[in-house]
Design a protein around this motif. Structure first.
Motif, mmCIF file in Angstrom:
data_model
loop_
_atom_site.group_PDB
_atom_site.id
_atom_site.type_symbol
_atom_site.label_atom_id
_atom_site.label_comp_id
_atom_site.label_asym_id
_atom_site.label_seq_id
_atom_site.Cartn_x
_atom_site.Cartn_y
_atom_site.Cartn_z
ATOM 1 N N LEU A 173 -12.595 -22.853 22.408
ATOM 2 C CA LEU A 173 -13.018 -21.639 23.102
ATOM 3 C C LEU A 173 -11.783 -20.807 23.436
ATOM 4 N N SER A 175 -10.222 -16.851 25.013
ATOM 5 C CA SER A 175 -10.487 -15.674 25.835
ATOM 6 C C SER A 175 -9.417 -14.628 25.534
ATOM 7 N N SER A 233 -11.563 -23.688 31.813
ATOM 8 C CA SER A 233 -12.733 -23.949 30.979
ATOM 9 C C SER A 233 -12.542 -23.538 29.533
ATOM 10 N N ILE A 234 -11.473 -22.826 29.210
ATOM 11 C CA ILE A 234 -11.222 -22.422 27.828
ATOM 12 C C ILE A 234 -10.027 -23.188 27.291
ATOM 13 N N ARG A 268 -21.181 -14.766 25.219
ATOM 14 C CA ARG A 268 -20.900 -15.658 26.346
ATOM 15 C C ARG A 268 -19.695 -16.542 26.052
ATOM 16 N N GLU A 269 -19.543 -16.967 24.795
ATOM 17 C CA GLU A 269 -18.422 -17.817 24.414
ATOM 18 C C GLU A 269 -17.831 -17.325 23.114
ATOM 19 N N THR A 271 -15.865 -18.636 20.102
ATOM 20 C CA THR A 271 -15.475 -19.883 19.450
ATOM 21 C C THR A 271 -14.712 -19.580 18.174
#
Length: 289
Positions: A173, A175, A233-234, A268-269, A271
């Motif tokens: 993931l 960002s 979280s990423i 939302r994500e 990838t």
């Protein structure tokens, strides 16, 4: 079972002791207050058979009963019995009342039967399963037209398994914070100071997003603490210009500050497929140039 039955089950040795004490007292009172009873068990009556010319057979029987009653009286004191509740708890049963004990026992029997059924089911499922030590011979004996043979033949063509294009790859993931420079990536400690090739793994409305692959160098930590993977979280932060290459300029653009401006609703994500590249040696640099 009711409370009275439970009381009897827990205290039956003491109840027997009480009965023995009562009968012993009756014999002692008879010896004290009944002269006829004394005469019957002693040698006072010469017409009865005597033992050692001292006591009659009836007297010997009475003395034996006195001994038995006395033993029954003191036996719970000499060897106190363990409460049945302690025995039940020692074997894994709760014992508030005998009814609860019986219900627990039935439940454990039912659980044991379920385990046996599960074991039987697993044994039936294992029928036909190939053991690891027999796998090579099993594959050798496969028919060329079998379904598994077709799948195995397609693995090299599809670049799957050991025929994959990349030696070490994973889906991560990412960002786009806006502070990262182009060609750089911010990561946690496990990925620091490595070079990665990133390929889009994003889907919009179940359609894969096709973009260009990029190379980034992990030069900075997202979070300085050693528990970065647990706190963040990423897996990686990349530059906006790199994200445009990955996902395409039809989905997002970059403003003057390097922040991403999505032309669609932001997923939302994000990838991507991350491929760890080998360390760039002088030979590799010459080959690239």
């Amino acid at each position: 079972m009711d409370v009275k039955t439970m009381f009897v089950a827990e205290n039956w040795p003491y109840l027997v002791s009480g009965v023995c004490a009562f009968l012993l007292c009756c014999l002692i009172l008879a010896l004290i207050f009944s002269s006829k009873f004394r005469a019957d068990i002693t040698s006072g009556n010469t017409n009865k058979t005597k033992i050692f010319n001292v006591i009659t057979l009836e007297g010997a029987l009475v003395l034996s009963l006195c001994g038995l009653f006395f033993y029954g009286l003191i036996q719970p004191v000499i060897k106190p019995p363990e409460p049945f509740s302690l025995y039940a708890r020692a074997n894994g049963f709760s014992f508030e009342t005998p009814t609860v004990f019986i219900e627990d026992y039935k439940q454990k029997i039912a659980e044991l039967n379920q385990v046996k059924e599960r074991v039987s089911l697993l044994e039936s499922e294992l029928e036909g399963v190939v053991r690891e030590e027999n796998l090579v011979s099993y594959i050798k004996d496969l028919s060329p037209d079998s379904e598994l043979s077709v799948v195995l033949r397609d693995l090299p063509l599809n670049h799957e398994g050991p025929w994959g294009r990349f030696k070490k790859s994973e889906t991560i993931l990412v960002s786009i914070p806006g502070d990262v420079k182009e060609g750089e990536a911010w990561v946690c400690h496990s990925r620091i100071n490595d070079q990665f090739k990133l390929i889009s793994d994003l889907k919009i409305n179940d359609d894969p997003v096709l973009g260009k692959s990029i190379k980034v160098n992990s030069t900075k930590l997202m979070f300085p603490s050693m528990d970065c993977e647990e706190r963040v979280s990423i897996d990686m932060q990349i530059a906006c210009l790199d994200a445009v290459q990955l996902f395409g300029d039809s989905l997002l653009a970059c403003d003057d500050a390097g922040n991403a401006r999505w032309k669609i609703e932001k997923p939302r994500e994000l990838t991507v497929l991350s491929v760890l590249l080998p360390d760039p040696t002088p030979e590799n640099r010459l080959a690239e140039n």
